[in-house]
Design a protein around this motif. Structure first.
Motif, short mmCIF file in Angstrom:
data_model
loop_
_atom_site.label_atom_id
_atom_site.label_comp_id
_atom_site.label_asym_id
_atom_site.label_seq_id
_atom_site.Cartn_x
_atom_site.Cartn_y
_atom_site.Cartn_z
N ASP A 44 -31.56 -4.76 -21.96
CA ASP A 44 -32.65 -4.99 -21.07
C ASP A 44 -34.13 -4.22 -21.71
OD1 ASP A 44 -34.61 -4.52 -18.97
OD2 ASP A 44 -33.33 -3.91 -17.50
N PRO A 45 -34.99 -4.97 -22.23
CA PRO A 45 -35.99 -4.25 -22.93
C PRO A 45 -36.76 -3.34 -22.02
CG PRO A 45 -36.60 -6.58 -22.30
CD PRO A 45 -35.15 -6.34 -21.96
N CYS A 46 -36.80 -3.48 -20.74
CA CYS A 46 -37.76 -2.54 -19.91
C CYS A 46 -37.10 -1.16 -20.04
CB CYS A 46 -37.98 -2.86 -18.44
SG CYS A 46 -36.50 -2.79 -17.59
N ARG A 47 -35.88 -0.77 -20.23
CA ARG A 47 -35.28 0.52 -20.23
C ARG A 47 -35.98 1.36 -21.29
NH1 ARG A 47 -30.68 0.85 -24.79
NH2 ARG A 47 -29.54 1.71 -22.82
N TYR A 48 -36.78 0.98 -22.47
CA TYR A 48 -37.30 2.05 -23.15
C TYR A 48 -38.74 2.36 -22.51
CZ TYR A 48 -34.02 -0.15 -26.20
OH TYR A 48 -32.79 -0.47 -27.11
N THR A 49 -39.47 1.41 -21.87
CA THR A 49 -40.54 1.58 -21.03
C THR A 49 -40.22 2.77 -20.10
OG1 THR A 49 -41.39 -0.71 -21.36
CG2 THR A 49 -42.37 0.72 -19.76
N MET A 50 -39.16 2.64 -19.15
CA MET A 50 -38.72 3.47 -18.54
C MET A 50 -38.42 4.92 -18.92
SD MET A 50 -39.24 1.61 -15.73
CE MET A 50 -38.69 2.92 -14.44
N VAL A 51 -37.88 4.83 -19.85
CA VAL A 51 -37.92 6.21 -20.53
C VAL A 51 -39.11 7.20 -20.80
CG1 VAL A 51 -36.99 7.46 -22.87
CG2 VAL A 51 -35.58 5.72 -21.48
N ALA A 52 -40.03 6.09 -21.37
CA ALA A 52 -41.40 6.76 -21.56
C ALA A 52 -41.99 7.24 -20.23
CB ALA A 52 -42.38 5.61 -22.25
N GLN A 53 -41.82 6.41 -19.26
CA GLN A 53 -42.54 6.71 -18.12
C GLN A 53 -41.85 7.92 -17.53
OE1 GLN A 53 -43.31 3.65 -15.05
NE2 GLN A 53 -41.95 4.66 -13.75
N GLU A 54 -40.68 8.09 -17.58
CA GLU A 54 -39.70 9.21 -16.88
C GLU A 54 -40.01 10.38 -17.76
OE1 GLU A 54 -37.36 10.84 -14.18
OE2 GLU A 54 -38.20 8.97 -14.21
N LEU A 55 -40.27 10.42 -18.72
CA LEU A 55 -40.76 11.60 -19.54
C LEU A 55 -42.14 12.13 -19.21
CD1 LEU A 55 -39.61 10.58 -23.35
CD2 LEU A 55 -38.92 12.53 -21.70
N VAL A 56 -43.10 10.99 -18.98
CA VAL A 56 -44.48 11.53 -18.48
C VAL A 56 -44.36 11.93 -17.14
CG1 VAL A 56 -46.54 10.40 -18.02
CG2 VAL A 56 -45.33 9.79 -19.92
N VAL A 57 -43.83 11.43 -15.92
CA VAL A 57 -43.65 11.77 -14.94
C VAL A 57 -42.86 13.25 -14.92
CG1 VAL A 57 -42.61 11.31 -12.54
CG2 VAL A 57 -43.64 9.57 -13.89
N GLY B 168 -31.90 14.57 -23.41
CA GLY B 168 -31.30 14.51 -22.22
C GLY B 168 -31.94 13.46 -21.25
N VAL B 169 -33.31 13.58 -21.12
CA VAL B 169 -33.73 12.39 -20.24
C VAL B 169 -33.57 10.93 -20.63
CG1 VAL B 169 -36.11 11.45 -19.33
CG2 VAL B 169 -35.59 14.04 -19.36
N VAL B 170 -33.65 10.98 -22.16
CA VAL B 170 -33.60 9.54 -22.96
C VAL B 170 -32.11 9.13 -22.44
CG1 VAL B 170 -33.19 8.58 -25.09
CG2 VAL B 170 -35.03 10.06 -24.71
N MET B 171 -31.06 9.74 -22.69
CA MET B 171 -29.71 9.36 -22.33
C MET B 171 -29.33 9.18 -20.73
SD MET B 171 -28.98 9.24 -25.50
CE MET B 171 -27.32 8.39 -25.14
N GLU B 172 -30.09 10.01 -20.36
CA GLU B 172 -29.84 9.57 -18.65
C GLU B 172 -30.62 8.19 -18.28
OE1 GLU B 172 -32.01 11.35 -14.72
OE2 GLU B 172 -31.44 12.84 -15.95
N VAL B 173 -31.64 8.02 -18.81
CA VAL B 173 -32.24 6.86 -18.41
C VAL B 173 -31.89 5.62 -18.93
CG1 VAL B 173 -34.56 5.46 -18.29
CG2 VAL B 173 -34.68 8.03 -17.92
N LEU B 174 -31.45 5.76 -20.25
CA LEU B 174 -30.88 4.58 -21.01
C LEU B 174 -29.52 4.09 -20.51
CD1 LEU B 174 -31.67 5.11 -24.62
CD2 LEU B 174 -32.79 3.81 -23.20
N THR B 175 -28.64 4.89 -20.29
CA THR B 175 -27.43 4.49 -19.66
C THR B 175 -27.54 3.91 -18.09
OG1 THR B 175 -27.18 6.89 -18.58
CG2 THR B 175 -26.00 6.49 -20.93
#
Length: 262
Positions: A211-224, A198-205
């Motif tokens: 945009d290559p940074c979208r994957y970094t932001m997914v990882a960061q959001e999961l950690v946070v 759910g977090v993955v789809m929320e951030v990616l969309t």
């Protein structure tokens, strides 16, 4: 594992860790897991497990079988049999449910003196421990780890051999939203596969597909989100449950490029 053992002797460097590795080779992902880290693929919204957690509960029969073959590893203080609860001395001679290394279900047996020993696997769920000491059953190192206040080594029960699963990338059309997630137990202790997806789809969309940074932001959001927010009663998740107090490391790896996006 052998190298860690050599360094323990030559450089006096004790310690150990779990291991989760992903190798891309000739169109395939090979995911090897030894421990309680976890890998999943999220493809078109579907969750595909790429590992399983190795814990005292998931490896109960392997641990019990080893203890059955080599009872000397138990140090005359533990029993390889499992009971629904600790046996009390007053229950000697009574019948109690149990299971051994060959059993998935339970059966009855008459309680004997040896059954009063501490169980090889104690506790349930995240609190399950091997010899009341460690909650993971595969990993590297930990050659010095012993049961508290004893000379009984845990290492014989801690396997360094990983389970390997293979994913063939050439069998599917992958878009930029298809990813491989690798995470340590700090993530999975407080978050299940569906919540991660759910977090993955929320951030990616919220980002453009190229945009290559979208994957970094997914990882960061999961950690946070797994860590939570510091409040008066400690680190808390959005549902007010305790946040993860363990190491939280996350890799998010895209399986498809912008050119495949439709």
């Amino acid at each position: 594992d052998d190298q860690i053992e050599q360094e323990r002797v030559s450089q006096r460097l004790p310690g150990g860790c779990c291991a989760l590795a992903a190798v891309y080779l000739m169109g395939k992902f090979y995911v090897a897991n030894a421990g309680d880290s976890r890998a999943i693929i999220i493809r078109n919204g579907e969750i595909i497990p790429m590992s399983r957690d190795f814990t005292p509960e998931t490896e109960r029969q392997r641990l019990q079988f080893l203890a059955f073959l080599r009872p000397e590893l138990l140090g005359k203080e533990f029993t390889h049999l499992e009971f629904p609860r600790r046996i009390q001395p007053k229950e000697l001679g009574k019948k109690m449910l149990y299971r051994d290394q060959n059993m998935n279900g339970w059966a009855y047996k008459k309680i004997e003196e040896d059954d009063l020993k501490f169980p090889l696997i104690f506790g349930e769920g995240k609190k399950a421990r091997v010899m009341a000491t460690i909650g993971v059953t595969r990993g590297l190192g930990d050659h010095d780890l012993k049961v508290f206040s004893s000379n009984i080594h845990i290492k014989p029960f801690l396997s360094c051999f990983p389970e390997v699963r293979v994913y063939d990338l050439t069998q599917y059309e992958h878009c930029p939203d298809d990813i491989l997630v690798l995470g340590t137990d700090g993530l999975w202790d407080v978050t299940n596969d569906e919540e991660v997806a759910g977090v993955v789809m929320e951030v990616l969309t919220s980002y453009e597909p190229n945009d290559p940074c979208r994957y970094t932001m997914v990882a960061q959001e999961l950690v946070v989100r797994s860590r939570g927010v510091l409040k008066e009663r400690g680190w808390r998740l959005a549902n007010d449950k305790l946040g993860s107090g363990d190491d939280i490391s996350v890799f998010v790896i895209p399986l498809g490029g912008p050119g495949n996006y439709t």
